[in-house]
Design an enzyme around this catalytic site. Structure first.
Site: not given
Length: 1174
Positions: A483, A240
């Site tokens: 994330h 990510c």
């Protein structure tokens, strides 16, 4: 007399409910609700609050939402429920309108499969007034159950939800326990909540603006391309962080154009990172679904373990820029990236009272700003350029002319790039906790700012230095788990978008700015949002860690539209070809059940075949002329149609060919069995009748007729069909002939022949002579010898006087022949037999690489293997000795193997050493030891007796090393890997040094000097050798120390002895120095010993350490120094300039530790430093 809800379930009533924890939240589909929240108001005074006071109640039950959406409309609707206990199981309230949409209350008076009253809000559309197809409505609502006779008695729940056609209702299955509603006084009152079987239910409905189109969206069947015009990137595992950076660079349009301009048409390789980045950008431009990054990461050289390891985005950005800048060398875009992303910064020391300044100007590609201690971006910039005053004892030496002077020390920007990347230092080392921590402090950044405030007074300010925010890269989570996603503004004006891996959504400015400032959550009026029933505030897990600003005067240049003309034509063409190929494969897969593959052996494929049997059915016909021809034909097609297809392909009349079914014999060979004479059945029927086929493809031999009648019809020697339909099988059998050519050392298919099985073996010779064009008669000294190839490892000689029937020859058998001079007959060893033990012994029978006997050649075919040879990467020069392959028999001995490789390399065979290959890594595994007896190539490649260990060894390749001496001489030597230090400890060179096993360290030093080609000790200074273990200094090796005793499991380091240490004999005057990162257990680098000086302040010691290590500038300034005790759990004692190392390091076994980043670190799971290949 009121009750606020502490916990309630929100869900749809249209799902079968089961017993669940009180606080469990479910959606209408029964799944857990991530994006639907219950709003639980804090405990507050409600004694004076009446349910009939709708305005006051609305303020009480509809609290400010975290998302702060715009309120479009508020409505209050009350339904008086009478005869409660006589109601059916499910009851609807009257329809009321909010925002031009019908709504109603849904009541389960006795509970929806629970022992509590269930109340929901649902839309009021019905069969007549149907729900619009793409309808959605975002609603915050509260449901209040109250006593109409005493409005101070009430109970409520509140929630918010995105109502759609599929999620038509939402509310509370466990609204209130039924036992508390009737005939019992409500808390603090003498009356029940439901009195006289009557109660009011009031719905407070607030319609809010779904500005982005995804407010409270569950993202089921969400289409990013349709909703936003953009697509996301797939997450491979932990990529990510890579996705957020790539999207940022993609929407820097000028960068995208520059990438497209890299010439890749001559290198369309998946190992070329420029080409794979072009492909990625093109797919983001044209794809309708999320794009994968697998091609790009593979071109980086990353393996599976790398994509599951999050890396530093700043480091990735820099390395990607460096790689692309290198790819642009020599093109018109060579300077585009520096002009776009690089600015200039000046580091200076300027004297206050005299005209003297020392400075240097450097390029920067990003700016790292401190978050800790700063409230906003402006504070960080000011902190960055803050001036340090050098005065008092810390005065600056301004040359011999001005001596010591008061001075200002600092940095100042001379220019900023068009695209400014700002790295916010959210992760820092916490010395109190002795670990890295994420800084969650609130830190604000503006949409626009003036960078001119931080420029040198002499900088060019003729053009505005105002910048506009273009991108915010966000980290959500903590140090160990998190994330990454990005907010980007693709165009000068218009929407912001959130790029969260494969999902792209519109975003509000609040989501871009306020939500990513970090710190505690805040209410709309600016107050900090507390955790319910707690004093401490609720902290945001997400915060910006990288900002992208674009200079306002260059916005049009940087965000210039990327058109189809900007996309490389070869790239478009490649994707069109790939799309067409994918479509063809898809169609083929869909129609696969309709087709059957046919593999056909023809005359030409048999003649090209040089191995055993008639062909290799798995061979590729596109690359191997001996492979069977492949045809894809409809299963419903007739055999006649198949014959027509094959005939056209080989250029024959369909009437002149017939197909024989190939079958698997019991001896595992595949031979023709019988011809297919009836061509009316379908291909599938013929395939199914061939019971012994045992293959997914229909395998056939294509026979071409040698005799044609006057009508142009084929005359078949056997299985000839007659006009009455009878097929006659006579005594003729079909045999296949192969020729072993001893001169060219090849085996070739010649063709087939028919012969009566009653005839003798010798009767084949005239046919062979004719087919070979050898005339009618052999010369007196020539013979033809015949063998039957029964199976690859069974080749038997045929006796000339024997009949074919007695020799048990039948249709499809293979006869191999060889022409030899008569006097060589005895050498052929015809009729010889060897035991299997003798046959498998390592043999030098192949020493001449020439096989006079066809049977020997068959043995070679059975045991041959193509072996890849590569130069040992550390012990041999791959440029001097390129990779090569040899076809060898696995029966040859070690010595013959060495001779073959020696001939290829033009080196003595005695000077070669071989290494096996690790199957997992492809790296050298272990040196092959020469064993006197029973050591064949097969034993080397597939050793027996070690079980699982050998499964990790390649059986088709070896590494080799060319030695300076013979292996026999090498056995008298000891090989040591020496690390030679120079330029302090900054330069390391590895050398493999050979020294006589009976030698001493003195001899090892002499051998190192010779190997490394460095000045002798007389010329360059004395050399010392010492051992290290686990990056710690172990011991110095005396010059008389025997080489044979040096530990094989320690690292041996060599260095010139510093001049100040030459005369020091007392070992107590030295301290062992090692490197570590944060924790002493995380040691790295090369340790060394360092001379202590009594009474010397550490400020002066550092100057000697700088000279001793060879580390300079920022590299040295970043080091923190500490004394580390040998005790396992001791904490480092960090040193100040006034400390005296002689006194602090009082124990004999104290270490001096250099705390700095390990630039050669191995990450978790063995991943290691971030790197980009390609």
């Amino acid at each position: 007399m009121t009750m606020d809800n502490d916990a309630a379930e929100t869900h749809s009533p249209n799902t079968m409910m089961v017993d669940a924890p009180e606080e469990h939240i479910v959606e209408a589909n029964g799944g857990e609700a991530d994006d639907v929240a219950i709003i639980n108001p804090d405990a507050m005074e409600t004694d004076a609050l009446l349910a009939s006071d709708y305005e006051a109640m609305k303020e009480h039950v509809l609290l400010p939402l975290m998302e702060e959406p715009k309120i479009l409309e508020d409505q209050v609707h009350t339904w008086t429920v009478e005869s409660w206990q006589n109601l059916p199981k499910k009851e609807h309230g009257p329809v009321f309108m909010v925002g031009n949409n019908p709504w109603r209350i849904l009541l389960f008076p006795y509970g929806n499969n629970v022992d509590q009253c269930s109340i929901y809000l649902e839309h009021g559309y019905d069969e007549v007034n149907k729900v619009p197809e793409d309808w959605s409505c975002c609603v915050q609502f509260a449901l209040v159950l109250w006593n109409p006779n005493d409005p101070s008695i009430f109970y409520h729940h509140a929630a918010h939800h995105r109502f759609t056609k599929d999620e038509a209702d939402w509310g509370f299955t466990r609204f209130l326990e039924i036992r508390r509603m009737f005939n019992v006084p409500w808390e603090g009152s003498s009356r029940p909540l439901v009195e006289n079987d009557t109660a009011n239910i009031t719905a407070y409905v607030r319609l809010v603006d779904d500005e982005t189109g995804v407010l409270w969206h569950n993202f089921s069947n969400y289409d990013s391309k349709k909703e936003t015009g953009y697509v996301g990137l797939k997450n491979q595992g932990a990529t990510c962080y890579l996705n957020s950076l790539l999207q940022s660079l993609y929407f820097t349009n000028a960068f995208r154009k520059a990438i497209y301009a890299i010439p890749t048409q001559q290198d369309e390789s998946m190992n070329n990172s420029a080409y794979t980045l072009q492909r990625l950008f093109y797919q983001l431009q044209t794809s309708t679904t999320a794009v994968g990054t697998n091609e790009l990461t593979k071109s980086f050289g990353w393996e599976t373990r790398h994509i599951f390891e999050q890396q530093d985005v700043q480091e990735l950005s820099r390395k990607l820029m460096e790689r692309m800048e290198l790819k642009m060398k020599g093109t018109e875009y060579e300077k585009v990236l520096p002009q776009m992303f690089s600015g200039k910064i000046k580091t200076y020391i300027s004297c206050i009272d005299v005209p003297y300044e020392s400075s240097r100007v450097e390029d920067f590609w990003d700016v790292q700003l401190n978050v800790s201690g700063n409230k906003n971006l402006m504070d960080s910039f000011q902190d960055y350029i803050n001036v340090e005053k050098l005065d008092g004892e810390n005065q600056y030496f301004a040359s011999d002319e001005y001596k010591l002077q008061d001075a200002n020390k600092g940095v100042i920007f001379q220019s900023f790039p068009d695209v400014l990347h700002l790295q916010l230092k959210r992760f820092e080392y916490d010395i109190q906790r002795d670990t890295m921590m994420k800084i969650n402090d609130r830190y604000e950044f503006p949409e626009e700012f003036d960078a001119g405030l931080y420029l040198d007074k002499d900088a060019d300010k003729s053009e505005s230095w105002e910048y506009q925010l273009h991108g915010v890269l966000v980290h959500s989570g903590d140090l160990n788990a998190g994330h990454y996603y990005a907010f980007l503004k693709p165009n000068k004006e218009g929407w912001w978008y959130k790029y969260d891996d494969d999902k792209v959504t519109k975003a509000t400015k609040r989501e871009v700015l306020e939500d990513n400032f970090g710190g505690p959550y805040r209410l709309p009026h600016g107050q900090i949002r507390p955790v319910s029933q707690k004093k401490s505030p609720m902290m945001r897990p997400n915060s910006a860690y990288m900002l992208v600003y674009i200079r306002k005067t260059r916005l049009d240049k940087i965000l210039t539209p990327v058109t189809a003309e900007d996309t490389p034509r070869h790239l478009q063409r490649k994707f069109e070809e790939e799309l067409a190929a994918r479509e063809a494969r898809r169609k083929e897969r869909e129609e696969q059940h309709l087709y059957l593959g046919v593999k056909a052996i023809t005359e030409s494929t048999f003649q090209a075949h040089g191995g055993t049997d008639l062909t290799v059915f798995d061979a590729n016909p596109e690359t191997d002329p001996a492979a069977p021809r492949f045809y894809r034909i409809l299963r419903a097609a007739t055999m006649q149609e198949l014959v027509n297809v094959i005939a056209t392909d080989i250029g024959k009349d369909p009437r002149h060919i017939r197909l024989w079914i190939m079958v698997n014999r019991q001896n595992k060979t595949i031979r023709p069995d019988q011809p297919i004479m009836d061509l009316r059945p379908t291909v599938e029927e013929a395939y199914n009748r061939a019971a012994a086929n045992r293959d997914q493809a229909f395998r056939v031999w294509v026979e071409v007729a040698e005799e044609i009648d006057t009508n142009g019809e084929a005359v078949w020697p056997t299985y000839q069909g007659h006009t009455n339909g009878v097929i006659v099988k006579n005594d003729l059998i079909v045999l296949f002939l192969k020729w072993f050519d001893a001169e060219s050392q090849t085996l070739k298919g010649i063709g087939h022949t028919y012969i009566n099985k009653e005839k003798r073996v010798d009767d084949l010779i005239p046919t062979i002579m004719k087919k070979m064009g050898w005339g009618d008669k052999l010369s007196a000294d020539e013979k033809i010898h015949l063998w039957e190839e029964i199976k690859p490892n069974m080749i038997e000689s045929l006796k000339g006087k024997q009949s074919l029937k007695a020799a048990e020859l039948q249709d499809g058998d293979i006869v191999c022949f060889q022409k030899v001079p008569g006097e060589r007959k005895l050498k052929l060893g015809l009729g010889d037999s060897k035991s299997s033990e003798e046959a498998n012994k390592p043999s030098d029978r192949f020493a001449s690489d020439r096989f006079e006997d066809a049977r020997e050649y068959y043995d070679f075919l059975l045991n041959k293997r193509t072996i890849a040879f590569r130069a040992h990467p550390q012990k041999c020069d791959p440029e001097l000795y390129p990779d090569f392959e040899l076809v060898l028999s696995t029966k040859i001995s070690y010595d013959r193997l060495a001779e073959k490789v020696g001939e290829k390399l033009a080196v003595p065979s005695t000077h070669l050493r071989f290494y096996t290959v690790n199957a997992s890594t492809g790296h050298p595994r272990a040196a092959v030891k020469r064993v006197a007896q029973n050591q064949s190539l097969l034993n080397i490649l597939n050793p027996t007796g070690y079980g699982q260990l050998n499964m990790n060894q390649r059986s088709d390749s070896l590494y080799f090393e060319v030695l300076d001496m013979s292996l026999a001489e090498l056995d008298t030597k000891k090989s040591l890997k020496i690390t030679l230090l120079s330029e302090g400890i900054t330069k390391e060179e590895q050398f493999d040094v050979l020294v006589t096993k009976s030698g001493q360290v003195e001899d090892l030093i002499e051998a190192l000097i010779k190997k490394a080609k460095i000045p002798s000790e007389e010329e360059g200074g004395r050399i010392r050798l010492y051992e290290t273990s686990n990056h710690k200094f172990f011991r110095e090796l005396e010059r008389t120390y025997p080489v044979i005793s040096i530990n094989d499991y320690t690292q041996v380091v060599a260095e010139r002895i510093p001049e100040e240490e030459l005369e020091i004999k007392d070992s107590n005057q030295f301290i062992s120095v090692f490197h570590f990162q944060i924790e002493p257990a995380r040691s790295h680098g090369i340790p060394f010993k360092f001379l202590l000086k009594e009474g010397e302040k550490f400020a002066d010691t550092k100057k000697r350490l700088e000279k001793r290590t060879g580390l300079k500038g920022k590299s040295f300034e970043k080091i923190k120094f500490a004394v580390v005790r040998r005790a396992q759990y001791s904490r480092p004692q960090y040193l100040n300039d006034d400390d005296i190392l002689w006194d602090v390091a009082s124990n004999e076994d104290d270490f001096l530790g250099l705390d700095h980043v390990d630039r050669t670190r191995s990450g978790r799971n063995g991943v290691g430093d971030l790197f980009l290949k390609g």
